[in-house]
Motif scaffolding. Sequence first.
Motif, mmCIF file in Angstrom:
data_model
loop_
_atom_site.group_PDB
_atom_site.id
_atom_site.type_symbol
_atom_site.label_atom_id
_atom_site.label_comp_id
_atom_site.label_asym_id
_atom_site.label_seq_id
_atom_site.Cartn_x
_atom_site.Cartn_y
_atom_site.Cartn_z
ATOM 1 N N GLN A 110 0.827 -1.200 0.000
ATOM 2 C CA GLN A 110 0.000 0.000 0.000
ATOM 3 C C GLN A 110 0.868 1.260 0.000
ATOM 4 O O GLN A 110 0.531 2.254 -0.645
ATOM 5 N N ASP A 111 1.996 1.198 0.721
ATOM 6 C CA ASP A 111 2.929 2.331 0.710
ATOM 7 C C ASP A 111 3.471 2.566 -0.697
ATOM 8 O O ASP A 111 3.656 3.715 -1.118
ATOM 9 N N LEU A 112 3.732 1.476 -1.426
ATOM 10 C CA LEU A 112 4.185 1.596 -2.810
ATOM 11 C C LEU A 112 3.117 2.273 -3.658
ATOM 12 O O LEU A 112 3.390 3.221 -4.395
ATOM 13 N N PHE A 113 1.885 1.794 -3.541
ATOM 14 C CA PHE A 113 0.799 2.341 -4.356
ATOM 15 C C PHE A 113 0.497 3.797 -4.006
ATOM 16 O O PHE A 113 0.113 4.583 -4.875
ATOM 17 N N ASN A 114 0.690 4.157 -2.734
ATOM 18 C CA ASN A 114 0.417 5.531 -2.297
ATOM 19 C C ASN A 114 1.559 6.494 -2.618
ATOM 20 O O ASN A 114 1.418 7.707 -2.440
ATOM 21 N N GLY A 115 2.691 5.962 -3.056
ATOM 22 C CA GLY A 115 3.845 6.799 -3.353
ATOM 23 C C GLY A 115 4.737 7.055 -2.165
ATOM 24 O O GLY A 115 5.689 7.843 -2.255
ATOM 25 N N ASP A 116 4.458 6.387 -1.024
ATOM 26 C CA ASP A 116 5.290 6.584 0.166
ATOM 27 C C ASP A 116 6.541 5.710 0.151
ATOM 28 O O ASP A 116 7.494 5.989 0.878
ATOM 29 N N LEU A 117 6.530 4.661 -0.646
ATOM 30 C CA LEU A 117 7.672 3.755 -0.762
ATOM 31 C C LEU A 117 8.205 3.841 -2.189
ATOM 32 O O LEU A 117 7.469 3.610 -3.148
ATOM 33 N N LYS A 118 9.487 4.183 -2.317
ATOM 34 C CA LYS A 118 10.079 4.420 -3.629
ATOM 35 C C LYS A 118 10.678 3.131 -4.197
ATOM 36 O O LYS A 118 10.911 2.163 -3.487
ATOM 37 N N PHE A 119 10.933 3.174 -5.515
ATOM 38 C CA PHE A 119 11.741 2.116 -6.132
ATOM 39 C C PHE A 119 12.733 2.769 -7.084
ATOM 40 O O PHE A 119 12.568 3.913 -7.475
#
Length: 319
Positions: A110-119
Motif C-alpha cells: 500500500q505504501d508503494l501504491f500511495n507513493g510513500d515507498l520508492k523504487f
Amino acid sequence: MTSLLNTAEEQVEQLAHFMQRIEAEDKIEADDWMPEEYRQTLIKLISMHGMSEIMGALPEKEWVPKAPTLNRKLGIMAKVQDEMGHGQLLLRVTEDLLLPYGKNRGDLMQDLFNGDLKFHNVFHMETKTWADAGVIGWLVDGAAIITQTNMLKASYGPYARALQRICAEEVFHAQHGESIIMALAEGTDEQRAMVQESLNRWWEALLMFFGPASKETTGSSKQDLTIKYKIRTKTNEEFRQLFFDKYIPRILSLGLTIPDPTLNYDAESNLWSYKQPDWNEFKKIIKNQGPRSQERLNLRRHSYEYNSWVRDALSATVR
C-alpha cells in the motif's frame, strides 16, 4: 525522578553497547534491541530494495513475448522469476523489522501504491528495444552487484544473509545481459546502432542509479546513516566510480561510444570526471513521475488486487 533517570541511563548504556557491537562487526538479529534510527534506516533501505526487485521485473517482463529466440525467452523468463523471488525474500526480511508497528508486507504494498515507498529510478524507464533488455541485465544489474556486494557484510544479519543468495543470482543476470549486448554488438550495423541508441538513452539513468554524491543535492542523509551503522562502507560517489572503473573499458571494447564528451579519467587522482545527470529529473522520477511510472504501478496494483483471493485463502489456511 530516579526511575526516569535510570531509564535514561539504561537507554544510553543500551545505545553504547549497540554501537560497540556495530564497531566489533557483530551481526544484529531481528529480535535484538536496536535504536529506532537503525530500525528505520533498515526498513527504508530493505523495503526500497525489495520493491525495486519486484518493480524491476516489469521492464524485462515486457520483452518475454518479444524476445528473438526461444532460448532468449527462457533466459529472460528465468531472470524475471529470480527478481520476483528476490523481492519476496527482502520483503520478508522487512516484515520482521515492522513487527513492533504491527505492519506487514501488505502495508508495504500500500505504501508503494500511495507513493510513500520508492523504487529505483531505472525501473521507471521505457524499454523500447531488445537492446534495452540487454542494458538492464548487463549494466543495471552490474551496478546493483557493485552496491549489493558491498553490503554482504552488513551489520544486520538477515539482510546480509539474504544478499548472499541475491548477489549470486545477480551475477548470472549480468552475464545474461552481457550475452545479449555482445550478440548485438557483433551483429549487423542495425543491431550495433540499436545498442548504441539504447546506451545513449540509459546512460543518465545509470548514473542516477547510485544516488546523489552528497546529501546537499537532495537534503537526504540516508547514505551517512548506512555507513554510520556499517550497513555499507562506501558512499554513492564511490560506488559510481567503481562502476566507471569496471564498465567503461568494457563498453569501449565493444566499439560503443559513451554519451558524455566530458568523461575523463585522471590517473593522478584515480577518479573519473563526468557530466552530472539532472538531479531535478531524478527527484521527479522517484516521485513516480517517470516515463512508465504510473503504467507499471497500475499493473502491479491490478495484479495485487486481482490475486487477493490467494492471500485470503492462505490466511484462512493458517488460521
